[in-house]
Motif scaffolding. Structure first.
Motif, PDB file in Angstrom:
ATOM      1  N   GLN A  83       3.639   4.739 -13.414  1.00  8.92           N
ATOM      2  CA  GLN A  83       2.363   4.875 -12.645  1.00  8.92           C
ATOM      3  C   GLN A  83       2.361   5.917 -11.852  1.00  8.92           C
ATOM      4  O   GLN A  83       1.334   6.743 -11.769  1.00  8.92           O
ATOM      5  CB  GLN A  83       2.615   3.396 -11.559  1.00  8.92           C
ATOM      6  CG  GLN A  83       1.331   3.577 -10.731  1.00  8.92           C
ATOM      7  CD  GLN A  83       1.292   2.352  -9.942  1.00  8.92           C
ATOM      8  OE1 GLN A  83       1.894   1.373 -10.062  1.00  8.92           O
ATOM      9  NE2 GLN A  83       0.877   2.487  -8.502  1.00  8.92           N
ATOM     10  N   GLN A  84       3.560   6.522 -10.979  1.00  2.00           N
ATOM     11  CA  GLN A  84       3.465   7.799 -10.223  1.00  2.00           C
ATOM     12  C   GLN A  84       3.338   8.960 -11.072  1.00  2.00           C
ATOM     13  O   GLN A  84       2.672   9.706 -10.722  1.00  2.00           O
ATOM     14  CB  GLN A  84       5.030   7.794  -9.652  1.00  2.00           C
ATOM     15  CG  GLN A  84       5.136   9.033  -8.750  1.00  2.00           C
ATOM     16  CD  GLN A  84       6.446   9.227  -8.036  1.00  2.00           C
ATOM     17  OE1 GLN A  84       7.255   8.451  -8.403  1.00  2.00           O
ATOM     18  NE2 GLN A  84       6.494   9.960  -7.030  1.00  2.00           N
ATOM     19  N   ALA A 110       1.731   9.054 -13.920  1.00  2.00           N
ATOM     20  CA  ALA A 110       0.322   9.314 -14.397  1.00  2.00           C
ATOM     21  C   ALA A 110      -0.575   9.663 -13.222  1.00  2.00           C
ATOM     22  O   ALA A 110      -1.393  10.437 -13.286  1.00  2.00           O
ATOM     23  CB  ALA A 110      -0.158   7.734 -15.040  1.00  2.00           C
ATOM     24  N   TRP A 111      -0.198   9.228 -12.027  1.00  4.86           N
ATOM     25  CA  TRP A 111      -1.008   9.706 -10.798  1.00  4.86           C
ATOM     26  C   TRP A 111      -0.841  11.104 -10.608  1.00  4.86           C
ATOM     27  O   TRP A 111      -1.746  11.899 -10.364  1.00  4.86           O
ATOM     28  CB  TRP A 111      -0.587   8.975  -9.719  1.00  4.86           C
ATOM     29  CG  TRP A 111      -1.056   9.100  -8.270  1.00  4.86           C
ATOM     30  CD1 TRP A 111      -0.673  10.096  -7.253  1.00  4.86           C
ATOM     31  CD2 TRP A 111      -2.441   8.800  -7.996  1.00  4.86           C
ATOM     32  NE1 TRP A 111      -1.411  10.137  -6.314  1.00  4.86           N
ATOM     33  CE2 TRP A 111      -2.591   9.509  -6.768  1.00  4.86           C
ATOM     34  CE3 TRP A 111      -3.572   8.018  -8.380  1.00  4.86           C
ATOM     35  CZ2 TRP A 111      -3.958   9.268  -5.991  1.00  4.86           C
ATOM     36  CZ3 TRP A 111      -4.409   7.898  -7.651  1.00  4.86           C
ATOM     37  CH2 TRP A 111      -4.828   8.543  -6.446  1.00  4.86           C
ATOM     38  N   GLN A 112       0.309  11.489 -10.752  1.00  7.89           N
ATOM     39  CA  GLN A 112       0.638  13.102 -10.498  1.00  7.89           C
ATOM     40  C   GLN A 112      -0.137  13.938 -11.539  1.00  7.89           C
ATOM     41  O   GLN A 112      -0.546  15.076 -11.080  1.00  7.89           O
ATOM     42  CB  GLN A 112       2.146  13.350 -10.582  1.00  7.89           C
ATOM     43  CG  GLN A 112       3.035  12.846  -9.528  1.00  7.89           C
ATOM     44  CD  GLN A 112       4.359  12.894  -9.819  1.00  7.89           C
ATOM     45  OE1 GLN A 112       4.984  13.272 -10.929  1.00  7.89           O
ATOM     46  NE2 GLN A 112       5.080  12.920  -8.597  1.00  7.89           N
ATOM     47  N   LEU A 117     -10.948   3.971  -9.659  1.00  5.77           N
ATOM     48  CA  LEU A 117     -10.818   4.634  -8.454  1.00  5.77           C
ATOM     49  C   LEU A 117     -12.367   5.148  -8.402  1.00  5.77           C
ATOM     50  O   LEU A 117     -13.430   5.191  -9.195  1.00  5.77           O
ATOM     51  CB  LEU A 117      -9.880   5.836  -9.084  1.00  5.77           C
ATOM     52  CG  LEU A 117      -8.493   5.390  -9.059  1.00  5.77           C
ATOM     53  CD1 LEU A 117      -7.784   6.876  -9.715  1.00  5.77           C
ATOM     54  CD2 LEU A 117      -7.816   4.779  -7.909  1.00  5.77           C
ATOM     55  N   GLN A 176       6.948   1.421 -12.074  1.00 11.71           N
ATOM     56  CA  GLN A 176       6.611   2.471 -10.939  1.00 11.71           C
ATOM     57  C   GLN A 176       6.598   4.100 -11.476  1.00 11.71           C
ATOM     58  O   GLN A 176       5.925   4.745 -11.007  1.00 11.71           O
ATOM     59  CB  GLN A 176       7.445   1.971  -9.734  1.00 11.71           C
ATOM     60  CG  GLN A 176       7.291   0.625  -9.311  1.00 11.71           C
ATOM     61  CD  GLN A 176       7.773  -0.517 -10.050  1.00 11.71           C
ATOM     62  OE1 GLN A 176       8.808  -0.162 -10.887  1.00 11.71           O
ATOM     63  NE2 GLN A 176       8.097  -1.663  -9.244  1.00 11.71           N
ATOM     64  N   ARG A 189      -3.359   1.616 -12.100  1.00 14.52           N
ATOM     65  CA  ARG A 189      -3.564   1.866 -10.841  1.00 14.52           C
ATOM     66  C   ARG A 189      -3.715   3.515 -10.463  1.00 14.52           C
ATOM     67  O   ARG A 189      -3.990   3.748  -9.368  1.00 14.52           O
ATOM     68  CB  ARG A 189      -2.146   1.273 -10.060  1.00 14.52           C
ATOM     69  CG  ARG A 189      -2.265  -0.210 -10.079  1.00 14.52           C
ATOM     70  CD  ARG A 189      -0.989  -0.625  -8.875  1.00 14.52           C
ATOM     71  NE  ARG A 189      -1.139  -2.104  -9.075  1.00 14.52           N
ATOM     72  CZ  ARG A 189      -0.134  -2.897  -9.630  1.00 14.52           C
ATOM     73  NH1 ARG A 189       0.796  -2.334 -10.418  1.00 14.52           N
ATOM     74  NH2 ARG A 189       0.060  -4.115  -9.636  1.00 14.52           N
ATOM     75  N   SER A 190      -3.309   4.366 -11.614  1.00 14.84           N
ATOM     76  CA  SER A 190      -3.308   5.592 -11.367  1.00 14.84           C
ATOM     77  C   SER A 190      -4.824   6.061 -11.945  1.00 14.84           C
ATOM     78  O   SER A 190      -4.813   7.431 -12.211  1.00 14.84           O
ATOM     79  CB  SER A 190      -2.324   6.103 -12.138  1.00 14.84           C
ATOM     80  OG  SER A 190      -0.914   5.888 -11.381  1.00 14.84           O
ATOM     81  N   GLY A 191      -5.780   5.312 -12.468  1.00 14.97           N
ATOM     82  CA  GLY A 191      -7.001   5.539 -12.896  1.00 14.97           C
ATOM     83  C   GLY A 191      -7.269   5.708 -14.462  1.00 14.97           C
ATOM     84  O   GLY A 191      -8.083   6.455 -14.722  1.00 14.97           O
ATOM     85  N   ARG A 234      -3.021  13.024 -13.104  1.00 12.16           N
ATOM     86  CA  ARG A 234      -4.302  12.412 -13.555  1.00 12.16           C
ATOM     87  C   ARG A 234      -5.328  13.291 -13.683  1.00 12.16           C
ATOM     88  O   ARG A 234      -6.597  13.234 -14.191  1.00 12.16           O
ATOM     89  CB  ARG A 234      -4.526  11.137 -12.353  1.00 12.16           C
ATOM     90  CG  ARG A 234      -5.063  12.086 -11.002  1.00 12.16           C
ATOM     91  CD  ARG A 234      -5.072  11.015 -10.050  1.00 12.16           C
ATOM     92  NE  ARG A 234      -5.397  11.621  -8.512  1.00 12.16           N
ATOM     93  CZ  ARG A 234      -4.501  12.255  -7.767  1.00 12.16           C
ATOM     94  NH1 ARG A 234      -3.211  12.272  -8.221  1.00 12.16           N
ATOM     95  NH2 ARG A 234      -4.898  12.868  -6.642  1.00 12.16           N
ATOM     96  N   ASP A 235      -5.202  14.448 -13.100  1.00 11.01           N
ATOM     97  CA  ASP A 235      -6.236  15.715 -13.151  1.00 11.01           C
ATOM     98  C   ASP A 235      -6.018  16.523 -14.341  1.00 11.01           C
ATOM     99  O   ASP A 235      -6.780  17.453 -14.576  1.00 11.01           O
ATOM    100  CB  ASP A 235      -6.334  16.555 -11.877  1.00 11.01           C
ATOM    101  CG  ASP A 235      -6.682  15.764 -10.757  1.00 11.01           C
ATOM    102  OD1 ASP A 235      -7.642  14.755 -10.815  1.00 11.01           O
ATOM    103  OD2 ASP A 235      -6.014  16.175  -9.454  1.00 11.01           O
TER     104      ASP A 235
END
Length: 323
Positions: A313-314, A316-318, A38, A310, A72-74, A320-321
């Motif tokens: 992935q979602q 981990a994205w949510q 990313l 999926q 894909r989620s960094g 990620r911070d």
């Protein structure tokens, strides 16, 4: 056909073999970095905690679709051969769950010393038996970014009883046969409680003695495992994945306990996959050598139950911070 196989088994990852210093045995590991990181900085890292058995760093390639989804989620992924597997030093059958947690702590220290990784964003991914290791790490590192728990059990003995009953029922065994096997399990437990040697186990169980000496030692070290108290220490968001056709773990018990200890606002997400097995494969796929082999060779990303990759992935994205 070869081109299709190569294409389907090519992942958006850059894998590197590394060695992590640890006592009593160094860890033979793989770091899977996102091929296309990313733009907002260095990747965080998800550490993988294996289930039972002699598992190597990629779990025979089984982990790669998950690694790609997390990338894909960094997030990079870090995993290692169990001691004694794939030429790694040591013997995993000599480990306790605390020993395995010590390995994770060594990996966390290694990550924090790598300039290409974001040492402030470290997460855990644990399957099955790794579900006893994961909360032990959380006790020592409560600021972990997030955790993904796949088919974890709560109590070793309760899991064993559930697995005995569920697997024998699936095989069509009679209630009498099940009762006899449960009686044998109680005899084995009595031996464990009395610190019986492997030779004593063999002598009392006769033809039913199905442990090796190493496995007996491993079970004796770990049969009191219970995640309940350590779960109470978790402060990170948790994604709990459960399969409706799991005959290894009582998913109702697992969900109940996780809800009891982790059901804080925005901290626990639970997904049930109705026809998924303990390995998060569709039951019809796991039971068919042809179907599982075909998917694993030609379409490895589809071997898992629909939505499993999926959803991770979602999640981990949510998170990620790590907030």
């Amino acid at each position: 056909m070869l081109a299709i196989i190569l294409y389907q088994n090519s992942y958006q990852l850059n894998e590197k073999s590394i060695t992590i210093s640890h006592q009593p045995n160094n860890l033979d590991a793989i770091l899977a970095m996102p091929r296309h990181p990313l733009a907002d900085g260095k990747p965080g890292v998800v550490i993988f905690l294996h289930g039972d058995g002699p598992i190597n760093a990629t779990h025979g390639g089984f982990y790669r679709p998950i690694w790609e989804a997390l990338a894909r989620s960094g997030f990079a992924s870090l995993s290692w051969n169990k001691p004694g597997v794939g030429g790694a030093p040591g013997n995993w059958l000599q480990q306790s769950m605390d020993d395995r947690a010590d390995e994770v702590v060594a990996a966390i220290h290694w990550i924090k010393g790598q300039p290409q990784l974001d040492g402030q964003r470290i997460a855990l991914w644990a399957a099955s038996q790794g579900g006893w290791v994961m909360p032990k790490v959380a006790v020592r590192y409560p600021d972990l970014c997030f955790m993904i728990a796949v088919s974890p059990a709560i109590n070793w003995l309760q899991q064993g009883r559930y697995n005995t009953i569920a697997s024998m029922k699936q095989q069509g065994r009679s209630q009498h046969e099940i009762d006899m096997e449960l009686k044998r399990d109680r005899q084995v437990l009595s031996l464990l409680n009395n610190n019986a040697s492997f030779e004593q186990y063999q002598k009392t169980q006769g033809d039913a003695a199905d442990f090796t000496a190493e496995r007996w030692h491993f079970v004796h070290k770990n049969y009191r495992a219970d995640a309940t108290q350590d779960l109470n220490a978790i402060r990170s968001p948790v994604f709990l994945a459960l399969g409706g056709k799991d005959i290894n773990v009582d998913i109702n018990n697992t969900e109940q306990v996780y809800r009891q200890y982790l059901n804080r606002a925005n901290k626990l997400e639970i997904k049930r996959y109705p026809q998924a097995t303990h390995s998060m494969l569709e039951k019809s796929t796991e039971e068919s050598f042809v179907k599982s082999g075909y998917k694993g060779l030609f379409f490895p990303r589809t071997i898992f139950y629909p939505g499993f990759l999926q959803d991770q992935q979602q999640f981990a994205w949510q998170h990620r911070d790590c907030q």
